[in-house]
Design an enzyme around this catalytic site. Structure first.
Site, PDB file in Angstrom:
ATOM      1  N   ASP A   1       0.816  -1.213   0.000  1.00  0.00           N
ATOM      2  CA  ASP A   1       0.000   0.000   0.000  1.00  0.00           C
ATOM      3  C   ASP A   1       0.853   1.269   0.000  1.00  0.00           C
ATOM      4  OD1 ASP A   1      -2.256  -1.629   0.155  1.00  0.00           O
ATOM      5  OD2 ASP A   1      -2.232  -1.617   2.346  1.00  0.00           O
ATOM      6  N   LYS A   2       0.248   2.344  -0.447  1.00  0.00           N
ATOM      7  CA  LYS A   2       0.933   3.644  -0.540  1.00  0.00           C
ATOM      8  C   LYS A   2       1.659   3.997   0.754  1.00  0.00           C
ATOM      9  CE  LYS A   2      -0.037   8.593  -0.823  1.00  0.00           C
ATOM     10  NZ  LYS A   2      -1.097   9.635  -0.849  1.00  0.00           N
TER      11      LYS A   2
END
Length: 300
Positions: free
Chosen positions: A135-136
């Site tokens: 994830d970011k």
């Protein structure tokens, strides 16, 4: 290109047969051609699992390569390993892994394209070389495929659950057990399609955890993925009552203001696609995570 099915090929799957016609054609690539209608059998489109019959006439139209309109951007990437087949990079917190329509710059892929021109094309123009994602706001190690052979090998290892992936996480609450396993299927949340949740008919998902340290109101843990579902650690830890600190999607309303979940993909191990040698890499906790733990220890 045309090809007539021989006695030896009769009964074989269409994707298997076509992938043997040219050494440069990977099976994944051929499967995409079949789905796109670029491979016809007796003038008709078929599914990838179609069983060939004697004297079937195959018509193969090799698609024109898709023009990659993702911009290569010079970035100071932290490369842990690189050879002609694979690359291991330590992604910083806050960086998106690959572009999406309407958001084509500033991603890890943009940086990778400036760093090296040879990336696997299996995952399409927006995700060249990308085998798995984090994830970011999760930091840590990612393996990247530089050709289709490497891509297929790494994906097969992920499917076989032979890739070692260990994460460090800070969660709310004091976990009493020193270790445990969360085996709960994951799927889209029907009330919020942008979120994942535990659902009866979801995809099989297993996370193992070990407690590293107990702090005031928090526990520092290591999580090992057996499967790699979207948001798996974040959802599983919430499911057992210990959501990740700083997580804006799955954490409590009153959580730490650290710009996203305290989660770091610290250890990654896999077999080299060409040599079969087991490679393992470890990336230390990012500075913000170290400071966070030290601050909590001082307030303990």
């Amino acid at each position: 290109m045309e090809h007539i099915i021989s006695e030896e090929q009769a009964g074989d799957r269409i994707d298997k047969v076509v992938s043997t016609l040219d050494a440069d054609w990977s099976r994944s690539q051929v499967q995409q051609w079949i789905k796109d209608g670029s491979v016809l059998v007796n003038g008709a489109q078929v599914k990838t699992n179609y069983k060939c019959s004697l004297n079937d006439k195959l018509e193969i139209t090799i698609p024109e390569p898709e023009v990659l309109d993702v911009i290569a951007e010079e970035m100071d990437l932290e490369i842990y390993y690189e050879d002609a087949d694979v690359l291991v990079v330590n992604k910083p917190k806050g960086m998106v892994v690959h572009p999406a329509p309407g958001h084509l710059t500033g991603t890890l892929v943009n940086g990778l394209m400036a760093h090296c021109k040879d990336l696997s094309g299996i995952n399409g123009v927006l995700r060249p070389g990308i085998v798995h994602r984090i994830d970011k706001d999760t930091s840590g190690l990612l393996m990247v495929a530089k050709n289709d052979m490497a891509h297929e090998s790494l994906v097969n290892q992920l499917v076989a659950k032979s890739v070692t992936r260990k994460y460090k996480a800070l969660v709310h609450g004091i976990i009493q057990h020193d270790h445990g396993t969360i085996d709960a299927p994951l799927g889209r949340d029907q009330k919020d399609r942008q979120s994942m949740t535990v659902v009866d008919n979801g995809k099989h998902a297993v996370t193992h955890f070990n407690v590293i340290e107990r702090l005031k109101d928090f526990t520092f843990v290591e999580c090992q993925l057996e499967t790699g579902r979207t948001h798996q650690i974040r959802v599983h830890m919430k499911y057992i009552g210990y959501p990740l600190a700083g997580d804006p999607k799955y954490g409590p309303k009153k959580t730490l203001d650290i710009g996203g979940q305290a989660l770091h993909a610290g250890l990654l191990g896999f077999e080299h696609p060409r040599t079969g040698e087991y490679l393992e890499f470890e990336a230390p906790l990012p500075e913000f995570f170290v400071k966070l733990l030290n601050d909590l220890r001082e307030n303990d």
